[in-house]
Design a protein around this motif. Structure first.
Motif, short mmCIF file in Angstrom:
data_model
loop_
_atom_site.label_atom_id
_atom_site.label_comp_id
_atom_site.label_asym_id
_atom_site.label_seq_id
_atom_site.Cartn_x
_atom_site.Cartn_y
_atom_site.Cartn_z
N SER A 151 -36.65 -5.89 33.29
CA SER A 151 -37.45 -6.04 34.51
C SER A 151 -36.59 -5.74 35.74
CB SER A 151 -38.03 -7.45 34.60
OG SER A 151 -37.00 -8.43 34.62
N THR A 152 -35.33 -6.19 35.72
CA THR A 152 -34.41 -5.88 36.81
C THR A 152 -34.12 -4.38 36.86
OG1 THR A 152 -33.35 -8.05 36.70
CG2 THR A 152 -32.09 -6.29 37.72
N LEU A 153 -33.92 -3.78 35.69
CA LEU A 153 -33.68 -2.34 35.62
C LEU A 153 -34.86 -1.56 36.16
CD1 LEU A 153 -31.72 -0.11 34.61
CD2 LEU A 153 -32.96 -0.15 32.45
N ALA A 154 -36.07 -2.00 35.82
CA ALA A 154 -37.27 -1.32 36.30
C ALA A 154 -37.36 -1.39 37.83
CB ALA A 154 -38.51 -1.95 35.67
N THR A 155 -37.05 -2.56 38.38
CA THR A 155 -37.07 -2.70 39.84
C THR A 155 -36.05 -1.78 40.49
OG1 THR A 155 -37.75 -5.03 39.63
CG2 THR A 155 -36.79 -4.34 41.74
N ALA A 156 -34.84 -1.73 39.92
CA ALA A 156 -33.78 -0.89 40.48
C ALA A 156 -34.17 0.59 40.42
CB ALA A 156 -32.47 -1.13 39.73
N ARG A 157 -34.80 1.01 39.34
CA ARG A 157 -35.19 2.42 39.20
C ARG A 157 -36.34 2.80 40.13
NH1 ARG A 157 -34.21 4.36 32.92
NH2 ARG A 157 -31.96 3.98 32.99
N PHE A 158 -37.08 1.81 40.58
CA PHE A 158 -38.09 2.07 41.61
C PHE A 158 -37.45 2.12 42.99
CE2 PHE A 158 -40.87 0.22 44.88
CZ PHE A 158 -41.86 1.19 44.92
N VAL A 159 -36.56 1.17 43.26
CA VAL A 159 -35.97 1.04 44.59
C VAL A 159 -35.09 2.24 44.94
CG1 VAL A 159 -34.29 -0.28 45.96
CG2 VAL A 159 -36.08 -1.47 44.67
N GLN A 160 -34.30 2.74 43.97
CA GLN A 160 -33.31 3.77 44.29
C GLN A 160 -33.92 5.05 44.87
OE1 GLN A 160 -32.41 6.83 42.18
NE2 GLN A 160 -31.22 7.34 44.01
N PRO A 161 -34.89 5.71 44.21
CA PRO A 161 -35.44 6.94 44.80
C PRO A 161 -36.24 6.69 46.07
CG PRO A 161 -36.63 6.38 42.79
CD PRO A 161 -35.47 5.45 42.87
N VAL A 162 -36.92 5.53 46.14
CA VAL A 162 -37.70 5.23 47.34
C VAL A 162 -36.78 5.05 48.54
CG1 VAL A 162 -39.18 3.49 48.43
CG2 VAL A 162 -39.64 4.21 46.09
N LEU A 163 -35.69 4.27 48.35
CA LEU A 163 -34.74 4.06 49.44
C LEU A 163 -34.08 5.37 49.86
CD1 LEU A 163 -33.19 2.17 51.31
CD2 LEU A 163 -31.54 1.78 49.45
N MET A 164 -33.70 6.20 48.88
CA MET A 164 -33.08 7.49 49.21
C MET A 164 -34.03 8.35 50.04
SD MET A 164 -31.52 10.47 46.71
CE MET A 164 -33.14 11.04 46.15
N THR A 165 -35.30 8.38 49.67
CA THR A 165 -36.28 9.19 50.39
C THR A 165 -36.46 8.68 51.82
OG1 THR A 165 -37.46 9.63 48.32
CG2 THR A 165 -38.65 10.04 50.37
N ILE A 166 -36.56 7.36 51.98
CA ILE A 166 -36.73 6.78 53.32
C ILE A 166 -35.52 7.11 54.20
CG2 ILE A 166 -36.84 4.61 54.60
CD1 ILE A 166 -38.48 3.46 52.26
N LEU A 167 -34.33 6.96 53.64
CA LEU A 167 -33.12 7.23 54.41
C LEU A 167 -33.02 8.70 54.79
CD1 LEU A 167 -30.51 5.06 52.45
CD2 LEU A 167 -31.44 4.61 54.72
N GLN A 168 -33.46 9.59 53.90
CA GLN A 168 -33.40 11.02 54.22
C GLN A 168 -34.40 11.39 55.32
OE1 GLN A 168 -33.95 12.79 50.33
NE2 GLN A 168 -31.75 12.86 49.93
N VAL A 169 -35.58 10.76 55.29
CA VAL A 169 -36.57 11.03 56.34
C VAL A 169 -36.09 10.47 57.67
CG1 VAL A 169 -38.91 10.52 57.13
CG2 VAL A 169 -38.52 11.14 54.74
N VAL A 170 -35.65 9.20 57.68
CA VAL A 170 -35.19 8.57 58.91
C VAL A 170 -33.92 9.26 59.43
CG1 VAL A 170 -34.29 6.44 59.92
CG2 VAL A 170 -36.22 6.35 58.33
N GLY A 171 -33.02 9.63 58.51
CA GLY A 171 -31.78 10.27 58.90
C GLY A 171 -31.99 11.60 59.59
#
Length: 450
Positions: A151-171
């Motif tokens: 369950s922790t792994l699933a959460t991490a695999r969701f968070v990683q690409p979403v956070l990267m995308t947000i940072l790339q858009v904001v950046g």
């Protein structure tokens, strides 16, 4: 009593399989949601960044994807064979130490003129950081799976690409550049590993890691020496093939072509991460938990059919239609992405067929076969690309030939692995004699690998 015992065992096995399917489905859904977020924002990112920016980012991403999972010398894979958490702790430390040492060596390598040759002089020093974090990605994933923290792994695999995308858009508000794309990747991977360690590491784990005896670590390294010797080169060969197109196009035709190729690769390879890998996890789990060869064969045929109908056929249809909507969707400067996607869809379809069956080579200790298959495919892909480019062919022609070579190698690998599987299942009818003939202990290869 015998009937009751058999019935109880059958119920237990069915329950275990149901649990495996549920956990795999949860992991697949969360992975799909994260990957879909990135794919959904690709049209926006294509307007915020230039093909050249994406070219440098794609070369960086290909390098860390190829080398990152092996900087731990695959001692992270040894975590799956640990009989207990106590036995897994020194293996975790061994993987982390290997990760740090190999990455330090990479600092000197990428600080040299190599980064200039790779068309990324301004970001070469970021590559070793990416290697450390990609290595941690593999290690923390293995640690989470070993300790049943899916369950922790699933959460991490969701968070990683979403956070990267947000940072790339904001950046992009600070000015578009390849460095922003890379830094977003680095930050998101730091959060991924940090989240898993925060949720799964106990005080006892940290205490034992600090006080581990050097002799114990040396002993663990020696006992698990086949991981760096066999698993590491096989993994590098596999990653080389999967990430070859952008790297080769960057070297042969420049950063802009690499960027177009990288964008197309994102679209056509997404179904493999979302569907093909979870299918492989389910199949691998069944092989490890079932003693019925007929049942394994039936599921193998179903998974092969599912891969073709749900992944391969749609990929080929997508490839045929991609040139029609690439321009309107991504913008005129990315219009060539559609033609490249048509070629790479053939490549991805071949990889999708073999992916669910790759780990069977580990279960039955046929690592040599896995390495041979991956090496043959790598030679075909790289030789085809270089011969085509030096013969004066266009970038698109080279991509088509590269894609056809990769698909041929993947299908060849699937046939070899499937043939091996039938032989191994036949021998499983008398496991004691098979193991005795092989002169080794029963496999403790895990049912589920990242």
């Amino acid at each position: 009593m015998v009937a009751k015992h058999l019935s109880s065992n059958g119920f237990k096995l069915r329950f275990q399989r149901g649990s495996i399917f549920r956990k795999t489905a949860n992991l697949s859904v969360m992975t799909a949601a994260g990957q879909f977020t990135f794919v959904l924002f690709l049209p926006l990112l294509s307007h915020l960044y230039t093909p050249a920016d994406f070219g440098v980012f794609t070369v960086y991403l290909s390098l860390v994807n190829i080398l990152g999972p092996v900087v731990s010398l695959k001692f992270d894979s040894a975590l799956y064979g640990a009989a207990s958490r106590e036995e897994a702790r020194p293996l975790l430390l061994l993987a982390l130490i290997s990760n740090a040492l190999v990455s330090l060596i990479a600092v000197g390598f990428f600080a040299s003129p190599v980064s200039v040759a790779l068309a990324m002089p301004s970001t070469g020093l970021l590559v070793p950081i990416g290697l450390v974090l990609t290595g941690l990605w593999s290690t923390t994933s293995a640690w989470a799976i070993r300790n049943d923290a899916l369950s922790t792994l699933a959460t991490a695999r969701f968070v990683q690409p979403v956070l990267m995308t947000i940072l790339q858009v904001v950046g992009s508000l600070a000015g578009s550049s390849s460095t922003i794309l890379i830094v977003a990747h680095i930050i998101s991977h730091s959060v991924y590993s940090g989240l898993i360690f925060w949720k799964t590491l106990h005080k006892a784990d940290l205490k034992q890691a600090i006080w581990n005896d050097a002799a114990l670590l040396r002993g663990k390294a020696w006992d698990n020496r086949l991981f760096p010797l066999l698993v590491t080169p096989a993994n590098v060969a596999s990653q080389l093939v999967a990430n070859a197109p952008p790297i080769l196009m960057g070297l042969l035709y420049g950063a802009e072509i690499a960027g177009l190729c990288g964008m197309a690769l994102r679209f056509v390879f997404a179904p493999i991460a979302i569907i093909s890998l979870p299918l492989g996890h389910v199949f691998t789990s069944l092989i490890c938990n079932s003693s019925d060869p007929a049942e394994v064969r039936r599921l193998g045929r179903k998974i092969l059919a599912t891969s073709f109908l749900i992944v391969c056929a749609p990929l080929l249809v997508f490839g045929a239609l991609a040139p029609l909507f690439a321009g309107p969707l991504l913008g005129d400067k990315w219009a060539a992405t559609g033609q490249i996607a048509s070629a790479l869809a053939v490549f991805a379809a071949g990889i999708a067929l073999v992916t669910p069956f790759n780990e069977t080579t580990s279960i039955f200790h046929f690592q040599k076969l896995r390495f041979i298959v991956e090496a043959i495919t790598s030679v075909l892909v790289f030789a085809t690309a270089f011969v085509s480019a030096f013969a004066g062919a266009s970038a698109l022609t080279t991509i088509w030939l590269l894609s056809a070579a990769g698909a041929f190698g993947s299908i060849y690998g699937m046939l070899r692995i499937w043939s091996m599987l039938q032989t191994a299942l036949a021998r499983r009818r008398s496991p004691e004699s098979a193991l005795e003939a092989a002169g080794r202990e029963p496999s403790r290869t895990p049912a589920y690998t990242p």
